[in-house]
Design a protein around this motif. Structure first.
Motif, mmCIF file in Angstrom:
data_model
loop_
_atom_site.group_PDB
_atom_site.id
_atom_site.type_symbol
_atom_site.label_atom_id
_atom_site.label_comp_id
_atom_site.label_asym_id
_atom_site.label_seq_id
_atom_site.Cartn_x
_atom_site.Cartn_y
_atom_site.Cartn_z
ATOM 1 N N THR A 49 39.031 17.779 -73.792
ATOM 2 C CA THR A 49 39.099 16.399 -74.278
ATOM 3 C C THR A 49 39.408 15.431 -73.137
ATOM 4 N N LYS A 50 40.355 15.819 -72.276
ATOM 5 C CA LYS A 50 40.702 14.971 -71.137
ATOM 6 C C LYS A 50 39.531 14.832 -70.161
ATOM 7 N N VAL A 51 38.845 15.941 -69.920
ATOM 8 C CA VAL A 51 37.701 15.907 -68.992
ATOM 9 C C VAL A 51 36.602 15.006 -69.525
ATOM 10 N N GLU A 52 36.337 15.115 -70.818
ATOM 11 C CA GLU A 52 35.294 14.281 -71.417
ATOM 12 C C GLU A 52 35.706 12.809 -71.389
ATOM 13 N N SER A 53 36.984 12.546 -71.667
ATOM 14 C CA SER A 53 37.470 11.174 -71.611
ATOM 15 C C SER A 53 37.374 10.630 -70.190
ATOM 16 N N PHE A 54 37.718 11.461 -69.212
ATOM 17 C CA PHE A 54 37.630 11.028 -67.812
ATOM 18 C C PHE A 54 36.180 10.776 -67.419
ATOM 19 N N GLN A 74 35.186 7.467 -68.822
ATOM 20 C CA GLN A 74 35.875 6.395 -68.108
ATOM 21 C C GLN A 74 35.298 6.206 -66.709
ATOM 22 N N LYS A 75 35.006 7.315 -66.033
ATOM 23 C CA LYS A 75 34.478 7.199 -64.666
ATOM 24 C C LYS A 75 33.096 6.554 -64.666
ATOM 25 N N GLU A 76 32.288 6.842 -65.670
ATOM 26 C CA GLU A 76 30.962 6.231 -65.736
ATOM 27 C C GLU A 76 31.083 4.719 -65.956
ATOM 28 N N VAL A 77 32.064 4.336 -66.781
ATOM 29 C CA VAL A 77 32.289 2.906 -67.003
ATOM 30 C C VAL A 77 32.740 2.242 -65.708
ATOM 31 N N ILE A 78 33.679 2.885 -65.000
ATOM 32 C CA ILE A 78 34.190 2.328 -63.751
ATOM 33 C C ILE A 78 33.082 2.254 -62.708
ATOM 34 N N LYS A 79 32.265 3.295 -62.612
ATOM 35 C CA LYS A 79 31.158 3.293 -61.656
ATOM 36 C C LYS A 79 30.178 2.170 -61.954
ATOM 37 N N ALA A 80 29.894 1.968 -63.253
ATOM 38 C CA ALA A 80 28.979 0.891 -63.630
ATOM 39 C C ALA A 80 29.580 -0.463 -63.290
#
Length: 243
Positions: A128-133, A136-142
């Motif tokens: 769950t944490k990995v999927e959430s990360f 989140q990382k894709e949002v931050i990268k975008a």
């Protein structure tokens, strides 16, 4: 010298900071962190698989013992019926040892099941944490890509980008050099006209005027001399040719 070394050190530090800032790409850092978390998740899954495998092996041994125990009891019965108490005793001893093994295997299996449950729960939480990360990382990268593009567009539009800054500096240097050259040319012309400097023909303006007067006087003298050397007939012919 100390001031020069200090300025040089400052410039070097500035360049190093700039290079490190370029190298620290958030997209690369986030992707690396995500891959490390995926590796952790894979290790947990591998641990769960190993525990399940060990439990299955113990369960197979348990099944064999559960089949062997009734068989040993039956053999003991047959031995007693045949009057072989010694064989019956041996069969019962093997039965008792198998029952002890079975009891120990049951305890080990129960321990592995508890360990499996903990690992599975840990795997679910970590997944769950990995999927959430990942989300989140894709949002931050975008967001970072959009911000970077916006900065580049703004810098290009306002002329404060590196390339535009370099271009502006080049234009400024060219303009400064042109103005210096124009000022120098004007100063040289002014000095030449004032007679302070010599031009390419040599001499000042005063020298050139005196030379012109001297040349004119010399030409007049030469002309008078030639006229005096001519006879009356030659002068008459020259006058007729002029007419």
């Amino acid at each position: 010298m100390a001031g020069l070394m200090s300025r040089t050190s400052t410039v070097i530090k500035a360049w190093i900071s700039k290079l490190l800032d370029r190298a620290e790409d958030p997209s690369v850092t986030l992707d690396y962190s995500y891959e490390k978390q995926r590796e952790m998740l894979q290790n947990v899954k591998k641990g769960v698989a190993e525990v399940v495998t060990a439990k299955k092996r113990l369960e197979l041994q348990t099944q064999k013992l559960e089949v062997e125990i009734p068989k040993l009891e039956q053999q003991a019965r047959q031995a007693l019926a045949a009057g072989r108490e010694d064989l019956a005793r041996a069969a019962l001893e093997r039965k008792a040892f198998a029952q002890q093994q079975l009891q120990g295997l049951d305890q080990q299996i129960a321990g592995l099941e508890a360990q499996q449950e903990k690992l599975v729960a840990s795997e679910k939480r970590l997944a769950t944490k990995v999927e959430s990360f990942r989300s989140q990382k894709e949002v931050i990268k975008a967001q970072y890509s959009a911000a970077e593009a916006q900065v580049r567009i703004t810098e290009a539009a306002t002329g404060i980008g590196e390339e535009m800054a370099d271009t502006g500096l080049a234009i400024q240097r060219a303009q400064d050099k042109t103005e210096q050259m124009q000022a120098r040319a004007a100063a040289v012309d002014e000095l030449v006209e004032a007679g302070t400097l010599e031009d390419f023909s040599g001499g000042t303006e005063l020298d050139r005027e005196l030379a012109a007067l001297q040349t004119g006087s010399q030409v007049d003298d030469e002309l008078a001399r030639l006229k005096g050397e001519l006879g009356p007939g030659e002068r008459k012919e020259l006058e007729e040719e002029k007419q």
